[in-house]
Design a protein around this motif. Structure first.
Motif, PDB file in Angstrom:
ATOM      1  N   GLN A   4      44.794  31.689  31.210  1.00  9.47           N
ATOM      2  CA  GLN A   4      45.807  32.696  30.453  1.00  9.47           C
ATOM      3  C   GLN A   4      44.852  33.718  29.607  1.00  9.47           C
ATOM      4  O   GLN A   4      44.822  34.550  29.291  1.00  9.47           O
ATOM      5  CB  GLN A   4      46.828  32.127  30.007  1.00  9.47           C
ATOM      6  N   LYS A   5      43.896  32.745  28.906  1.00  9.31           N
ATOM      7  CA  LYS A   5      43.298  33.273  27.818  1.00  9.31           C
ATOM      8  C   LYS A   5      42.253  34.432  28.137  1.00  9.31           C
ATOM      9  O   LYS A   5      41.989  35.366  27.454  1.00  9.31           O
ATOM     10  CB  LYS A   5      42.249  32.378  27.448  1.00  9.31           C
ATOM     11  N   GLN A   6      42.086  34.657  29.423  1.00  5.21           N
ATOM     12  CA  GLN A   6      41.063  35.604  29.997  1.00  5.21           C
ATOM     13  C   GLN A   6      41.906  37.134  30.490  1.00  5.21           C
ATOM     14  O   GLN A   6      41.174  37.885  30.805  1.00  5.21           O
ATOM     15  CB  GLN A   6      40.373  35.468  31.159  1.00  5.21           C
ATOM     16  N   ILE A   7      43.201  36.777  30.422  1.00  2.59           N
ATOM     17  CA  ILE A   7      43.974  37.915  31.088  1.00  2.59           C
ATOM     18  C   ILE A   7      44.315  38.838  29.990  1.00  2.59           C
ATOM     19  O   ILE A   7      45.214  38.632  29.254  1.00  2.59           O
ATOM     20  CB  ILE A   7      45.206  37.371  31.496  1.00  2.59           C
ATOM     21  N   THR A   8      43.331  40.013  29.689  1.00  5.57           N
ATOM     22  CA  THR A   8      43.598  41.059  28.638  1.00  5.57           C
ATOM     23  C   THR A   8      43.948  42.273  29.585  1.00  5.57           C
ATOM     24  O   THR A   8      44.145  42.247  30.402  1.00  5.57           O
ATOM     25  CB  THR A   8      42.092  41.303  28.283  1.00  5.57           C
ATOM     26  N   ALA A   9      44.619  43.007  28.420  1.00  7.83           N
ATOM     27  CA  ALA A   9      45.172  44.415  28.925  1.00  7.83           C
ATOM     28  C   ALA A   9      44.257  45.111  29.810  1.00  7.83           C
ATOM     29  O   ALA A   9      44.384  45.628  30.812  1.00  7.83           O
ATOM     30  CB  ALA A   9      45.448  45.128  27.579  1.00  7.83           C
ATOM     31  N   ASP A  10      42.898  45.106  29.464  1.00  4.10           N
ATOM     32  CA  ASP A  10      41.764  45.729  29.981  1.00  4.10           C
ATOM     33  C   ASP A  10      41.579  45.228  31.372  1.00  4.10           C
ATOM     34  O   ASP A  10      41.492  46.032  32.466  1.00  4.10           O
ATOM     35  CB  ASP A  10      40.553  45.740  29.285  1.00  4.10           C
ATOM     36  N   LEU A  11      41.454  44.022  31.462  1.00  6.57           N
ATOM     37  CA  LEU A  11      41.442  43.282  32.908  1.00  6.57           C
ATOM     38  C   LEU A  11      42.469  43.707  33.875  1.00  6.57           C
ATOM     39  O   LEU A  11      42.418  44.022  34.969  1.00  6.57           O
ATOM     40  CB  LEU A  11      41.378  41.768  32.757  1.00  6.57           C
ATOM     41  N   GLN A  12      43.819  43.830  33.493  1.00  2.00           N
ATOM     42  CA  GLN A  12      45.095  44.116  34.092  1.00  2.00           C
ATOM     43  C   GLN A  12      44.988  45.599  34.491  1.00  2.00           C
ATOM     44  O   GLN A  12      45.113  45.909  35.819  1.00  2.00           O
ATOM     45  CB  GLN A  12      46.259  43.798  33.040  1.00  2.00           C
ATOM     46  N   ARG A  13      44.468  46.357  33.675  1.00  2.81           N
ATOM     47  CA  ARG A  13      44.315  47.829  33.797  1.00  2.81           C
ATOM     48  C   ARG A  13      43.041  47.856  35.204  1.00  2.81           C
ATOM     49  O   ARG A  13      43.546  48.895  36.127  1.00  2.81           O
ATOM     50  CB  ARG A  13      43.843  48.554  32.672  1.00  2.81           C
TER      51      ARG A  13
END
Length: 338
Positions: free
Chosen positions: A279-288
């Protein structure tokens, strides 16, 4: 940074530069840490005639697939490009693609793929799989991934082509799990298992290890007794191998497996840690950057929220501290590798 994103980022970088040195470390990373599997007997993957029958197909007006003339011949490609080597065609195609001229990139990439360039065939497969600059066509994607597998599945795990071959194999495995509607490609779980096993052991690919773990996890739910327990152990083994390499989805699934086990509290606490790390690694940039994985990101967030509501403050603090330390340790390792 997740294994999946890091892997695709570096593969695209290699395609842009068309240089071996840009991705040599990736093949080493995929195969390192898996000494126990280096001695695994290689599974010979024999692709059925369906792969060959996929050459030159397109969707007809009724949603089916009709045969057409083969993709532009090598001779026509050479005449339109001026005489070039397959490597130069790959570079031209990559240059056009990353300049935003994806239609212009098709012909040189096709020529490069027709002449043994694994990067080109892999890129075309992804373009057709996701409708990236072309009409989405899973059967054409299957054709290009099959070509990579047929021509390069024996490449060294340390070769520059290894990341592309491994990813193509994983995509093929997924196609065999579900089949392609309205095409000769039918669901074949035995073939999918064979492909995932080969890719996970021979190439040491984290994504293949993750999918292999999912396969055994699903099997464990279909069996009871010793068979079910054996499949759960195999699932945990492969998911952990993938998780320690930074595969976010494997980390979450491995954590969930530990947390829901009937084992000691220390094992459950370790599950909380892995879920928190994911969960800690799921950033907005990664989702984009990985829009096709939106559903998986949402599932991890929901899992984390559920677990967080069930555990105490001390377990939460311990999980956050462990996850932060893990990320700091592996960030420094990645910096050294780059």
């Amino acid at each position: 940074m997740s294994y999946r994103y890091k892997q695709l980022q570096m593969m695209d970088l290699a395609l842009q530069n068309s240089k071996r040195s840009a991705i040599n470390w990736l093949g080493q990373r995929c195969f390192a840490q898996d000494g126990v599997f280096r001695r695994a007997v290689r599974i010979v993957i024999t692709f059925s005639a369906v792969a060959v029958s996929c050459v030159g197909v397109h969707a007809d007006s009724n949603g089916g697939h009709a045969k057409t003339a083969p993709i532009d011949s090598a001779l026509a490609a050479v005449q339109s490009l001026d005489p070039v080597t397959p490597v130069e065609a790959l570079r031209r195609g990559a240059k056009a693609y990353y300049a935003g001229n994806k239609a212009e990139a098709l012909r040189p990439l096709q020529y490069a793929a027709d002449n043994g360039q694994a990067m080109a065939a892999w890129k075309l497969g992804r373009m057709y799989a996701y409708g990236d600059g072309v009409a989405e066509d899973d059967l054409k994607a299957f054709h290009y991934y099959s070509r990579v597998a047929r021509e390069h599945s024996g490449d060294s795990p340390r070769s520059s082509s290894a990341p592309f071959v491994a990813n193509a194999l994983v995509e093929l495995g997924n196609y065999y799990l579900t089949g392609i509607e309205g095409s000769p490609v039918q669901p074949n779980r035995a073939r999918a298992l064979e492909i995932f096993t080969y890719c996970a052991s021979y190439f040491g690919d984290a994504d293949a290890q993750y999918h292999l773990g999912l396969y055994y996890l699903q099997q464990s739910k279909l069996n009871e007794g010793q068979a079910g327990e054996r499949n759960r152990r195999l699932a945990a083994r492969w998911l952990k191998l993938s998780a320690v390499k930074g595969h976010i989805f494997a980390q979450a699934k491995f954590g969930e497996l530990l947390y829901n086990s009937d084992s000691y509290q220390t094992v459950k606490n370790m599950g909380i840690r892995w879920i928190t790390l994911a969960q800690k690694q799921i950033t907005a940039d990664l989702q984009r950057r990985l829009p096709h994985n939106k559903k998986q990101f949402e599932e991890i967030a929901a899992l984390h929220e559920k677990v967080w509501a069930e555990v105490g403050e001390q377990e939460r603090r311990d999980a956050v501290d462990w996850a932060s330390a893990w990320l700091a340790r592996h960030a420094s390792t990645q910096t050294a590798q780059n």
